[in-house]
Write a protein that holds these residues in place. Structure first.
Motif, PDB file in Angstrom:
ATOM      1  N   UNK A   1       6.484   6.668  -0.803  1.00 30.58           N
ATOM      2  CA  UNK A   1       6.068   8.044  -0.529  1.00 30.58           C
ATOM      3  C   UNK A   1       6.649   9.021  -1.538  1.00 30.58           C
ATOM      4  N   UNK A   2       7.948   8.886  -1.838  1.00 29.70           N
ATOM      5  CA  UNK A   2       8.590   9.822  -2.759  1.00 29.70           C
ATOM      6  C   UNK A   2       8.613   9.337  -4.203  1.00 29.70           C
ATOM      7  N   UNK A   3       8.187   8.073  -4.426  1.00 28.53           N
ATOM      8  CA  UNK A   3       8.190   7.476  -5.771  1.00 28.53           C
ATOM      9  C   UNK A   3       9.588   7.493  -6.372  1.00 28.53           C
TER      10      UNK A   3
ATOM     11  N   UNK B   1     -10.184   2.613  -1.511  1.00 31.76           N
ATOM     12  CA  UNK B   1     -10.151   3.435  -2.721  1.00 31.76           C
ATOM     13  C   UNK B   1      -8.708   3.561  -3.191  1.00 31.76           C
ATOM     14  N   UNK B   2      -8.535   3.948  -4.460  1.00 37.01           N
ATOM     15  CA  UNK B   2      -7.200   4.108  -5.039  1.00 37.01           C
ATOM     16  C   UNK B   2      -6.600   5.427  -4.542  1.00 37.01           C
ATOM     17  N   UNK B   3      -5.408   5.326  -3.925  1.00 36.34           N
ATOM     18  CA  UNK B   3      -4.741   6.518  -3.404  1.00 36.34           C
ATOM     19  C   UNK B   3      -3.935   7.205  -4.495  1.00 36.34           C
ATOM     20  N   UNK B   4      -3.152   6.435  -5.260  1.00 32.26           N
ATOM     21  CA  UNK B   4      -2.390   7.003  -6.365  1.00 32.26           C
ATOM     22  C   UNK B   4      -1.909   5.885  -7.269  1.00 32.26           C
ATOM     23  N   UNK B   5      -1.500   6.288  -8.459  1.00 36.39           N
ATOM     24  CA  UNK B   5      -0.972   5.362  -9.453  1.00 36.39           C
ATOM     25  C   UNK B   5       0.440   5.803  -9.801  1.00 36.39           C
ATOM     26  N   UNK B   6       1.409   4.916  -9.694  1.00 35.07           N
ATOM     27  CA  UNK B   6       2.819   5.230  -9.929  1.00 35.07           C
ATOM     28  C   UNK B   6       3.241   4.613 -11.254  1.00 35.07           C
ATOM     29  N   UNK B   7       3.729   5.448 -12.158  1.00 33.32           N
ATOM     30  CA  UNK B   7       4.240   4.975 -13.438  1.00 33.32           C
ATOM     31  C   UNK B   7       5.726   4.647 -13.289  1.00 33.32           C
ATOM     32  N   UNK B   8       6.117   3.487 -13.772  1.00 38.88           N
ATOM     33  CA  UNK B   8       7.503   3.024 -13.662  1.00 38.88           C
ATOM     34  C   UNK B   8       8.307   3.501 -14.866  1.00 38.88           C
TER      35      UNK B   8
ATOM     36  N   UNK C   1       1.180  -3.256   3.483  1.00 39.12           N
ATOM     37  CA  UNK C   1       2.031  -2.745   4.558  1.00 39.12           C
ATOM     38  C   UNK C   1       1.758  -3.542   5.826  1.00 39.12           C
ATOM     39  N   UNK C   2       2.701  -3.474   6.757  1.00 38.42           N
ATOM     40  CA  UNK C   2       2.593  -4.280   7.969  1.00 38.42           C
ATOM     41  C   UNK C   2       1.398  -3.863   8.829  1.00 38.42           C
ATOM     42  N   UNK C   3       1.015  -2.593   8.801  1.00 41.81           N
ATOM     43  CA  UNK C   3      -0.125  -2.140   9.592  1.00 41.81           C
ATOM     44  C   UNK C   3      -1.455  -2.369   8.889  1.00 41.81           C
ATOM     45  N   UNK C   4      -1.447  -2.895   7.659  1.00 40.54           N
ATOM     46  CA  UNK C   4      -2.667  -3.243   6.961  1.00 40.54           C
ATOM     47  C   UNK C   4      -3.468  -2.063   6.464  1.00 40.54           C
ATOM     48  N   UNK C   5      -2.852  -0.899   6.296  1.00 42.40           N
ATOM     49  CA  UNK C   5      -3.587   0.287   5.866  1.00 42.40           C
ATOM     50  C   UNK C   5      -3.388   0.615   4.387  1.00 42.40           C
ATOM     51  N   UNK C   6      -2.427  -0.009   3.748  1.00 43.26           N
ATOM     52  CA  UNK C   6      -2.151   0.274   2.340  1.00 43.26           C
ATOM     53  C   UNK C   6      -1.907  -1.029   1.592  1.00 43.26           C
ATOM     54  N   UNK C   7      -2.268  -1.021   0.328  1.00 44.23           N
ATOM     55  CA  UNK C   7      -2.106  -2.189  -0.530  1.00 44.23           C
ATOM     56  C   UNK C   7      -1.579  -1.718  -1.887  1.00 44.23           C
ATOM     57  N   UNK C   8      -0.596  -2.429  -2.426  1.00 51.61           N
ATOM     58  CA  UNK C   8       0.000  -2.103  -3.713  1.00 51.61           C
ATOM     59  C   UNK C   8      -0.242  -3.273  -4.659  1.00 51.61           C
ATOM     60  N   UNK C   9      -0.689  -2.955  -5.875  1.00 47.76           N
ATOM     61  CA  UNK C   9      -0.987  -3.960  -6.898  1.00 47.76           C
ATOM     62  C   UNK C   9      -0.072  -3.712  -8.088  1.00 47.76           C
ATOM     63  N   UNK C  10       0.586  -4.767  -8.554  1.00 42.47           N
ATOM     64  CA  UNK C  10       1.442  -4.694  -9.734  1.00 42.47           C
ATOM     65  C   UNK C  10       1.060  -5.766 -10.727  1.00 42.47           C
ATOM     66  N   UNK C  11       1.306  -5.477 -12.005  1.00 45.90           N
ATOM     67  CA  UNK C  11       0.931  -6.429 -13.034  1.00 45.90           C
ATOM     68  C   UNK C  11       1.859  -6.378 -14.218  1.00 45.90           C
ATOM     69  N   UNK C  12       1.340  -6.798 -15.363  1.00 44.97           N
ATOM     70  CA  UNK C  12       2.161  -6.863 -16.569  1.00 44.97           C
ATOM     71  C   UNK C  12       2.452  -5.476 -17.133  1.00 44.97           C
ATOM     72  N   UNK C  13       1.667  -4.501 -16.738  1.00 47.80           N
ATOM     73  CA  UNK C  13       1.909  -3.134 -17.206  1.00 47.80           C
ATOM     74  C   UNK C  13       2.897  -2.420 -16.276  1.00 47.80           C
ATOM     75  N   UNK C  14       3.667  -1.455 -16.770  1.00 46.04           N
ATOM     76  CA  UNK C  14       4.641  -0.730 -15.919  1.00 46.04           C
ATOM     77  C   UNK C  14       3.953   0.297 -15.026  1.00 46.04           C
ATOM     78  N   UNK C  15       3.014  -0.153 -14.203  1.00 42.28           N
ATOM     79  CA  UNK C  15       2.231   0.739 -13.354  1.00 42.28           C
ATOM     80  C   UNK C  15       2.016   0.057 -12.011  1.00 42.28           C
ATOM     81  N   UNK C  16       2.121   0.843 -10.920  1.00 47.03           N
ATOM     82  CA  UNK C  16       1.796   0.371  -9.583  1.00 47.03           C
ATOM     83  C   UNK C  16       0.571   1.140  -9.091  1.00 47.03           C
ATOM     84  N   UNK C  17      -0.418   0.397  -8.549  1.00 49.13           N
ATOM     85  CA  UNK C  17      -1.644   1.004  -8.025  1.00 49.13           C
ATOM     86  C   UNK C  17      -1.605   0.882  -6.501  1.00 49.13           C
ATOM     87  N   UNK C  18      -1.706   2.026  -5.811  1.00 49.11           N
ATOM     88  CA  UNK C  18      -1.652   2.068  -4.348  1.00 49.11           C
ATOM     89  C   UNK C  18      -3.077   2.272  -3.826  1.00 49.11           C
TER      90      UNK C  18
END
Length: 941
Positions: free
Chosen positions: A206-208, A159-166, A135-152
């Motif tokens: 926020x709302x996924x 620390x990991x805030x949540x994991x979003x399943x696609x 994010x622009x304010x540098x407070x959150x980071x999202x990681x994506x990969x070959x799996x249908x999952x996003x890690x926030x």
């Protein structure tokens, strides 16, 4: 790889597979800068928070660029066995985050390059990381990969805030990036994610929830990026094309499903058919154009002069961040892009082809923008190819619109059409009418200053035209210049002329302190401290208080913006003079080109001639150097030959010394061997003499016993004879028969004596033959030994001669080694010679032993025969003389055998040299003398 630089609006950074980086203007499609330094194709780019630095990363390297100077600031090089997936700047903190091949994440401080954080894959359940977004304010980071999952990630606590399943339609993530929005304060909510199928989705973190609009192309999207303001989204297609979209229609979508499970994203777009997706794509592009036109229309209606002038009057200037936009609106820029493209597609005008030689600027991008603007103005009207002050006049506007050259051209064109009226009426001379207007206004408001100018001989071309031709850029700093032009562009065209008069009146004290023309020149060409409020107020006062008859307003036309569709014709200059001058300049240019060609041809001929002269001089120098080198080489060769000759003399002397030493060593060795052999032979001779003495004593004992036995037998025979005679005397009647028997016995005795003599003669002849044969063999062996010694001596001499002749041609470096080898060969030959002689001596000794054994066997046979004869015949039938002869022959044969054994042993043990032979002969003679003396004393001879 593509990215929008935050500080260079309107430009796009593009990385290609040939390892180069290019900055491209979005609207014109031209390359403005090129960054070289990568050895591998760059695959990722990020920017620092202030936009000054840019970080581009490849598989095994990363480079930090300074975008202000377009140079490298730092280069991060990794080991060959280490590969990285991501190397990016983190927002706000400007720390550098790197993700390696094993999905481990490291964070370094940008200033010190120290590792401040390390995140292992186990901490966030590695999902084969492919892309990272902040994010622009540098407070959150999202990681994506070959799996249908996003890690926030929450970066405040790492620390990991949540994991979003696609949803099922998205099998993996290729790239993720946040889309900035207005008034979100850097807490970006909308995330753009590019799926493995090449489809670009937008997700509300926020709302996924997925947004309705999806960007789909005929060829799959391989990469995308968002502009710094979030206004544009650029996509690189697999076909190599780049599509740019506006983000406004993309964000005006709502989720297609009302109820969504927590922490799981849903979308129905994956069920849409390809035809519907293509239709959505066309609708997005069409709606973006309509929205852009609507936004421009709203801005024009909102930002009009009636609303802007109170702001300008209140604050004195427009906001810096909105000034280019405000100027575009108040000047009513038509955005005639086709007409501008027709000008920009032409080549750079010849008048400004070498502009960098006149104006050396460090920033190449600004220089390119200035050259492009001047070239477009020269193509628009030929007068601007002749105006010398035009670069100084337009340069400040280029600095303002450096990221948008299209708008800069239309702004400058509008200013020339309205605020530069009648400037080129008397070109190439200054505009007399415009300068007269300024002088009239100055005469009305400050007559004293005008009279001072007249008294000092200063005319309007210095105190007025000097300010106009540079648009006040030489006498005002940047902030004051921008403030002045805010007011100039917000008022009528005559405001600029009033500003010239106001500047002179405000600075009258300093002006009236000048004493000569150089002082005036310096004052009007350099910055001076000016109270901008007083300056602007004075300008407004002059516009309002000047009489109508003198006011420039009555001579100048009102503001008229450029027409939509095409640019107007500008012919407010003496066309005949300009055309004639242009024609003459073209002729001069052609002549100059011809002269340049002739000059180049002459210079080429001169260069060829100089090259030939240089080659001749170089050849002469080379020959001279070669001659000197040859002399030096000959001198060195002579010295080397002399040194080699001296070395040869030394080697000959050393060789002679070695030969003498070798002979001495050989003599010493021979003497030692001879002494050893003599000692051995003396010992052997003593042993032989002892054996002879012992055998002689044994033989004497045996002979004495045999004689005693013979005598006893003889006495028995005599006794028997006497008894027989007595019997013969008593019985005469038996005499005839006895005589007959006696006669028969005599005949048998004579036959036995004959046979014995025959056997004795045969034995003597065989013994003599064997003795002669043995002596012959011994003589042959001695001769062969002598011949072998001669051959060995000759071979040694030949080898020494060959070695001596060969060593004369061997280098000095190997002489000592060869001398050592020669010594080793001589020692080896000596060893071989010694072994040969020892072997020969051993062979001869064996032969002597064999011959002695033969002699002993013959003697035993003779003795057996004698014993047999003595045992078979009675003593009366043996003649005493025959017995004595037999005994003497036996003993003489034994003695002769002993002599021959001693002689053969003496010969077999002879030495190889003459000195050895002499010593052996002396020893043999001494032994024979001793033996003869012993035999003579024993009485057997």
């Amino acid at each position: 790889m593509i990215a929008f630089p935050p500080t260079k609006k309107g430009e796009l950074l593009i990385g290609s597979v040939n390892c180069s980086l290019q900055l491209m203007n979005i609207e014109l499609g031209t390359v403005t800068e090129k960054l070289d330094g990568h050895t591998l194709p760059p695959k990722q780019v990020t920017f620092s928070s202030n936009g000054r630095y840019c970080l581009t990363a490849a598989a095994q390297e990363a480079i930090i660029w300074n975008l202000d100077s377009s140079t490298q600031a730092h280069c991060l090089t990794l080991r060959r066995d280490v590969a990285v997936k991501q190397v990016i700047f983190m927002p706000v903190s400007d720390n550098i985050l790197a993700c390696f091949q094993d999905d481990s994440i490291h964070v370094w401080n940008f200033d010190t390059f120290e590792c401040i954080k390390q995140i292992l894959p186990e901490a966030w359940k590695s999902h084969q990381l492919k892309s990272i977004a902040f994010t622009r304010n540098g407070r959150a980071m999202v990681i994506g990969g070959h799996c249908p999952v996003l890690v926030v990630f929450c970066l405040d606590v790492w620390s990991v805030k949540k994991v979003i399943e696609l949803p099922e339609g998205v099998s993996g993530i290729r790239h993720v990036e946040f889309l900035p929005q207005l008034f979100d304060a850097g807490a970006n909510k909308v995330l753009g994610l590019l799926s493995s199928q090449g489809i670009l989705y937008f997700l509300d973190i926020e709302s996924s929830l997925f947004l309705e609009n999806v960007i789909v192309s005929q060829t799959n999207i391989s990469r995308f990026t968002c502009s710094y303001s979030g206004k544009y989204v650029a996509c690189i297609l697999q076909s190599g094309e780049v599509n740019i979209y506006t983000s406004v229609p993309l964000l005006e979508a709502q989720s297609l499903e009302e109820t969504v499970l927590t922490e799981k994203a849903h979308s129905s777009e994956h069920d849409v058919e390809p035809e519907k997706k293509m239709a959505t794509h066309r609708i997005v592009r069409h709606s973006s154009k309509q929205n852009l036109l609507r936004v421009h229309k709203q801005l024009k209606e909102t930002l009009n002069l009636s609303r802007l002038r109170p702001i300008l009057k209140e604050f004195g200037e427009y906001p810096d961040s909105y000034r280019p936009l405000i100027w575009r609106i108040i000047l009513h820029i038509p955005c005639n892009q086709p007409a501008y493209m027709s000008l920009i597609k032409r080549e750079v005008h010849t008048a400004y082809l070498h502009l960098e030689e006149q104006y050396s600027l460090e920033n190449r991008s600004v220089l390119n923008c200035l050259k492009r603007l001047l070239s477009c103005l020269a193509h628009w009207s030929s007068i601007f190819a002749e105006v010398k002050f035009l670069p100084l006049f337009v340069f400040p506007f280029v600095k303002v619109f450096k990221n948008d050259p299209f708008v800069c051209f239309e702004v400058v064109t509008t200013i020339i059409m309205n605020w530069c009226q009648y400037w080129f009426e008397y070109f190439p001379f200054p505009p007399v009418n415009v300068l007269s207007m300024i002088e009239n206004v100055l005469a009305e408001h400050d007559t004293e200053l005008l009279e001072f100018y007249c008294g000092a001989g200063v005319k309007t071309d210095l105190y007025a035209w000097t300010l106009l031709e540079v648009a006040f850029s030489e006498v005002l700093p940047r902030s004051d210049w921008l403030c002045l032009w805010d007011h100039v562009l917000s008022n009528e065209p005559s405001f600029l002329l009033m500003a010239v008069v106001a500047y002179n009146i405000v600075c009258r004290t300093t002006i009236m302190s000048c004493r000569n023309r150089d002082d005036f020149e310096y004052f009007f060409h350099n910055q001076n401290p000016v109270d901008m409020k007083q300056f602007i107020s004075k300008t407004y006062m002059l516009c309002n208080k000047t009489r109508k008859e003198v006011h420039p307003r009555q001579y100048l036309t009102a503001f008229k913006p450029l027409e939509k569709g095409s640019y107007p014709v500008f012919n407010q200059y003496p066309k005949f003079i300009i055309d004639y001058k242009a024609h003459r300049m073209e002729q001069i240019r052609i002549e100059e080109q011809n002269i340049l060609k002739e000059y180049e041809r002459a210079m080429k001929q001169k260069a060829e001639q100089e090259e030939r002269i240089h080659d001749a001089i170089h050849t002469e120098i080379q020959e001279k150097r070669l001659k000197e080198l040859e002399e030096v080489c000959q001198e060195i060769l002579h010295k080397e030959e002399k040194r080699v000759a001296d070395q040869r003399q030394k080697i000959l002397a050393v060789r002679q010394d070695l030969r003498v030493r070798e002979l001495e060593l050989l003599d010493v060795a021979k003497n030692r061997l001879m002494r050893q052999n003599v000692q051995k032979r003396h010992v052997a001779l003593n042993q032989l003499l002892d054996n002879i003495e012992r055998k002689r004593a044994q033989q004497e004992t045996e002979v004495a016993a045999a004689e005693e036995e013979i005598q006893q037998h003889y006495l028995k025979l005599l006794t028997h004879k006497h008894n027989l005679e007595q019997m013969l005397g008593t019985a005469n009647n038996v005499v005839p028969s006895t005589s007959v028997e006696h006669h028969a016995l005599q005949l048998q005795q004579e036959q036995l004596a004959n046979e014995l003599r025959k056997l004795h003669s045969e034995a003597n002849s065989e013994h003599l033959a064997k003795q002669v044969n043995i002596e012959t063999r011994v003589a042959m062996l001695d001769e062969l030994l002598h011949t072998a010694e001669l051959e060995l001596a000759r071979e040694v001499a030949e080898r020494q001669h060959t070695l001596q002749s060969g060593q004369n041609n061997i280098k000095v470096m190997h002489r000592e080694t060869e001398t050592k080898k020669l010594e080793q060969e001589v020692e080896h030959l000596l060893k071989q010679l010694t072994e040969v002689r020892l072997n020969e001596g051993t062979a001869r000794l064996h032969e002597v032993v064999e011959s002695q054994a033969d002699r002993w066997a013959l003697n035993r046979e003779q003795e057996k025969l004698v014993r047999l004869q003595q045992s078979d015949l009675p003593s009366s039938f043996l003649h005493p003389r025959c017995n004595e002869e037999i005994r003497q022959q036996g003993w003489s044969s034994k003695q002769n055998q002993q002599r021959r054994d001693v002689a053969s042993r003496t010969k077999a043990s002879s030495l190889r040299s003459a000195e050895f032979y002499r010593q052996e002969q002396d020893a043999v003679k001494a032994a024979m003398d001793v033996r003869e003396h012993i035999v003579a004393e024993s009485g057997f001879l």
